[in-house]
Design a protein around this motif. Sequence first.
Motif, PDB file in Angstrom:
ATOM      1  N   LEU A  16       0.838  -1.190   0.000  1.00  0.00           N
ATOM      2  CA  LEU A  16       0.000   0.000   0.000  1.00  0.00           C
ATOM      3  C   LEU A  16       0.876   1.244   0.000  1.00  0.00           C
ATOM      4  O   LEU A  16       1.943   1.268   0.605  1.00  0.00           O
ATOM      5  CB  LEU A  16      -0.910   0.008   1.235  1.00  0.00           C
ATOM      6  CG  LEU A  16      -1.962   1.123   1.265  1.00  0.00           C
ATOM      7  CD1 LEU A  16      -2.923   1.001   0.085  1.00  0.00           C
ATOM      8  CD2 LEU A  16      -2.747   1.076   2.576  1.00  0.00           C
ATOM      9  N   GLY A  17       0.426   2.281  -0.698  1.00  0.00           N
ATOM     10  CA  GLY A  17       1.158   3.541  -0.717  1.00  0.00           C
ATOM     11  C   GLY A  17       1.442   4.050   0.678  1.00  0.00           C
ATOM     12  O   GLY A  17       0.716   3.748   1.626  1.00  0.00           O
ATOM     13  N   ARG A  18       2.498   4.826   0.832  1.00  0.00           N
ATOM     14  CA  ARG A  18       2.987   5.390   2.087  1.00  0.00           C
ATOM     15  C   ARG A  18       3.653   4.335   2.961  1.00  0.00           C
ATOM     16  O   ARG A  18       3.761   4.504   4.169  1.00  0.00           O
ATOM     17  CB  ARG A  18       1.864   6.084   2.872  1.00  0.00           C
ATOM     18  CG  ARG A  18       0.940   6.972   2.052  1.00  0.00           C
ATOM     19  CD  ARG A  18       1.648   8.176   1.460  1.00  0.00           C
ATOM     20  NE  ARG A  18       0.777   8.938   0.582  1.00  0.00           N
ATOM     21  CZ  ARG A  18      -0.042   9.915   0.988  1.00  0.00           C
ATOM     22  NH1 ARG A  18      -0.083  10.228   2.273  1.00  0.00           N
ATOM     23  NH2 ARG A  18      -0.789  10.553   0.117  1.00  0.00           N
ATOM     24  N   THR A  21       7.813   2.347  -0.383  1.00  0.00           N
ATOM     25  CA  THR A  21       8.238   1.755  -1.650  1.00  0.00           C
ATOM     26  C   THR A  21       9.117   2.701  -2.473  1.00  0.00           C
ATOM     27  O   THR A  21      10.057   2.262  -3.128  1.00  0.00           O
ATOM     28  CB  THR A  21       7.019   1.331  -2.493  1.00  0.00           C
ATOM     29  OG1 THR A  21       6.098   2.424  -2.591  1.00  0.00           O
ATOM     30  CG2 THR A  21       6.314   0.139  -1.867  1.00  0.00           C
ATOM     31  N   THR A  22       8.817   4.002  -2.442  1.00  0.00           N
ATOM     32  CA  THR A  22       9.639   4.931  -3.216  1.00  0.00           C
ATOM     33  C   THR A  22      11.046   5.010  -2.647  1.00  0.00           C
ATOM     34  O   THR A  22      12.037   5.020  -3.401  1.00  0.00           O
ATOM     35  CB  THR A  22       8.998   6.336  -3.244  1.00  0.00           C
ATOM     36  OG1 THR A  22       7.696   6.255  -3.821  1.00  0.00           O
ATOM     37  CG2 THR A  22       9.849   7.305  -4.062  1.00  0.00           C
ATOM     38  N   VAL A 154       6.448  -4.821   0.305  1.00  0.00           N
ATOM     39  CA  VAL A 154       6.857  -3.848   1.322  1.00  0.00           C
ATOM     40  C   VAL A 154       5.688  -3.598   2.258  1.00  0.00           C
ATOM     41  O   VAL A 154       4.594  -3.225   1.820  1.00  0.00           O
ATOM     42  CB  VAL A 154       7.306  -2.526   0.672  1.00  0.00           C
ATOM     43  CG1 VAL A 154       7.836  -1.566   1.740  1.00  0.00           C
ATOM     44  CG2 VAL A 154       8.376  -2.786  -0.384  1.00  0.00           C
ATOM     45  N   VAL A 155       5.915  -3.796   3.542  1.00  0.00           N
ATOM     46  CA  VAL A 155       4.848  -3.644   4.524  1.00  0.00           C
ATOM     47  C   VAL A 155       5.309  -2.707   5.634  1.00  0.00           C
ATOM     48  O   VAL A 155       6.494  -2.670   5.982  1.00  0.00           O
ATOM     49  CB  VAL A 155       4.430  -5.024   5.098  1.00  0.00           C
ATOM     50  CG1 VAL A 155       5.559  -5.681   5.862  1.00  0.00           C
ATOM     51  CG2 VAL A 155       3.189  -4.905   5.968  1.00  0.00           C
ATOM     52  N   ARG A 156       4.371  -1.943   6.153  1.00  0.00           N
ATOM     53  CA  ARG A 156       4.656  -0.992   7.229  1.00  0.00           C
ATOM     54  C   ARG A 156       3.517  -1.044   8.238  1.00  0.00           C
ATOM     55  O   ARG A 156       2.379  -1.375   7.893  1.00  0.00           O
ATOM     56  CB  ARG A 156       4.791   0.421   6.648  1.00  0.00           C
ATOM     57  CG  ARG A 156       5.195   1.497   7.647  1.00  0.00           C
ATOM     58  CD  ARG A 156       5.241   2.857   6.969  1.00  0.00           C
ATOM     59  NE  ARG A 156       5.713   3.905   7.867  1.00  0.00           N
ATOM     60  CZ  ARG A 156       5.702   5.201   7.576  1.00  0.00           C
ATOM     61  NH1 ARG A 156       5.235   5.605   6.395  1.00  0.00           N
ATOM     62  NH2 ARG A 156       6.148   6.093   8.446  1.00  0.00           N
ATOM     63  N   ASP A 157       3.809  -0.712   9.475  1.00  0.00           N
ATOM     64  CA  ASP A 157       2.785  -0.696  10.518  1.00  0.00           C
ATOM     65  C   ASP A 157       1.565   0.073  10.014  1.00  0.00           C
ATOM     66  O   ASP A 157       1.682   1.220   9.572  1.00  0.00           O
ATOM     67  CB  ASP A 157       3.355  -0.025  11.779  1.00  0.00           C
ATOM     68  CG  ASP A 157       2.440  -0.168  12.983  1.00  0.00           C
ATOM     69  OD1 ASP A 157       1.240   0.167  12.881  1.00  0.00           O
ATOM     70  OD2 ASP A 157       2.926  -0.602  14.045  1.00  0.00           O
ATOM     71  N   PRO A 158       0.371  -0.528  10.051  1.00  0.00           N
ATOM     72  CA  PRO A 158      -0.808   0.132   9.484  1.00  0.00           C
ATOM     73  C   PRO A 158      -1.170   1.439  10.170  1.00  0.00           C
ATOM     74  O   PRO A 158      -1.769   2.322   9.556  1.00  0.00           O
ATOM     75  CB  PRO A 158      -1.916  -0.913   9.664  1.00  0.00           C
ATOM     76  CG  PRO A 158      -1.441  -1.786  10.790  1.00  0.00           C
ATOM     77  CD  PRO A 158       0.035  -1.858  10.626  1.00  0.00           C
ATOM     78  N   ARG A 209       9.236 -10.513   1.316  1.00  0.00           N
ATOM     79  CA  ARG A 209       8.631  -9.468   2.148  1.00  0.00           C
ATOM     80  C   ARG A 209       9.716  -8.681   2.870  1.00  0.00           C
ATOM     81  O   ARG A 209      10.685  -9.241   3.380  1.00  0.00           O
ATOM     82  CB  ARG A 209       7.666 -10.071   3.158  1.00  0.00           C
ATOM     83  CG  ARG A 209       6.901  -9.005   3.959  1.00  0.00           C
ATOM     84  CD  ARG A 209       5.996  -9.610   5.018  1.00  0.00           C
ATOM     85  NE  ARG A 209       5.097 -10.593   4.440  1.00  0.00           N
ATOM     86  CZ  ARG A 209       4.897 -11.807   4.939  1.00  0.00           C
ATOM     87  NH1 ARG A 209       5.569 -12.201   6.022  1.00  0.00           N
ATOM     88  NH2 ARG A 209       4.054 -12.628   4.352  1.00  0.00           N
ATOM     89  N   LEU A 210       9.535  -7.371   2.930  1.00  0.00           N
ATOM     90  CA  LEU A 210      10.447  -6.496   3.653  1.00  0.00           C
ATOM     91  C   LEU A 210       9.631  -5.488   4.453  1.00  0.00           C
ATOM     92  O   LEU A 210       8.777  -4.795   3.893  1.00  0.00           O
ATOM     93  CB  LEU A 210      11.369  -5.750   2.676  1.00  0.00           C
ATOM     94  CG  LEU A 210      12.327  -4.731   3.307  1.00  0.00           C
ATOM     95  CD1 LEU A 210      13.349  -5.429   4.190  1.00  0.00           C
ATOM     96  CD2 LEU A 210      13.014  -3.893   2.235  1.00  0.00           C
TER      97      LEU A 210
END
Length: 302
Positions: A16-18, A21-22, A154-158, A209-210
């Motif tokens: 998901l964006g934010r 990934t960039t 790419v995953v980040r805390d929601p 996954r990262l």
Amino acid sequence: MTHRSTTTRVIYLGGLGRSGTTLLERLLGEIPGVAPLGEVVHLWARGVLAGEPCGCGAPFPACPFWREVGDTAFGGWTPALAERVLALRHRVDRTRRIPHITHPDLAEYTATYQRLYDAAAVTAGATAVIDSGKHASLAFCLAAAGVDVHVVHVVRDPRAVAHSWRKTVERPEDGRPMTRWGPARTAAHWTAQNLALDLLAARGVQVTRLRYEDLLADPAAALATLADTLGLATALPFLTGTTARLTTAHTASGNPMRFTVGPVHLRRDDSWRSGLSRHHRRLVAALTWPLRLRYGYGEAMA
């Protein structure tokens, strides 16, 4: 899913964006032999039709890199080509088609991307390209058509993602504010995109996954490990401690960071802990709890 060998390896950044990934694309793009392309899914509307700037700062039609890519792949960029791809995307590349992406136009749609990837690799003198398109549906399309794609999930805390989606951020391209979402909508999209990418891995597609937090905790170790997994060079001369030196990248679309050149200090953005209200933190945590725990975000919700 069927697979065929191609001359160009595609590294597809999904999530998901934010979620970072960039940033990851900019870092991987500094590795020799890798060409970062930005969010190719938006190239057709924002680059070809709207003429928005490349990451190098030049308008897309005037960028020498993209002009050569277009000439090599399609004999030049035309509105008719962009409109055709956008029409195909509307029919083929849809989240609702996951997990069964089948359509008579799938081959034409993905062949267009393959031609672009191959031309970009030739133009850049690279063996691998990065598409930071994020959308799981496009990853499914590419894999189903046999494109040589390795997905980096790419995953980040929601809760951090929800906080970021609430911010008002201007697009450098035109000064207009970027899209904003509320916490509940962000939680729903976070769950849908990450579940879809997990399903892609279950289908036998190469998915690594990262976590954003792990990347920022030890950039050198995380990047070297990922580069090795992707079959890229593991030497990272552009990285010194937590400072990365970024050069110009020809990215067609993406987060404002795609325009950044020079030293960048890599550190986690944990502003959500104070910037997101307790009510919203608890709401997002409750709506995302199965995957949140699966990905290791199980700390207290207060």
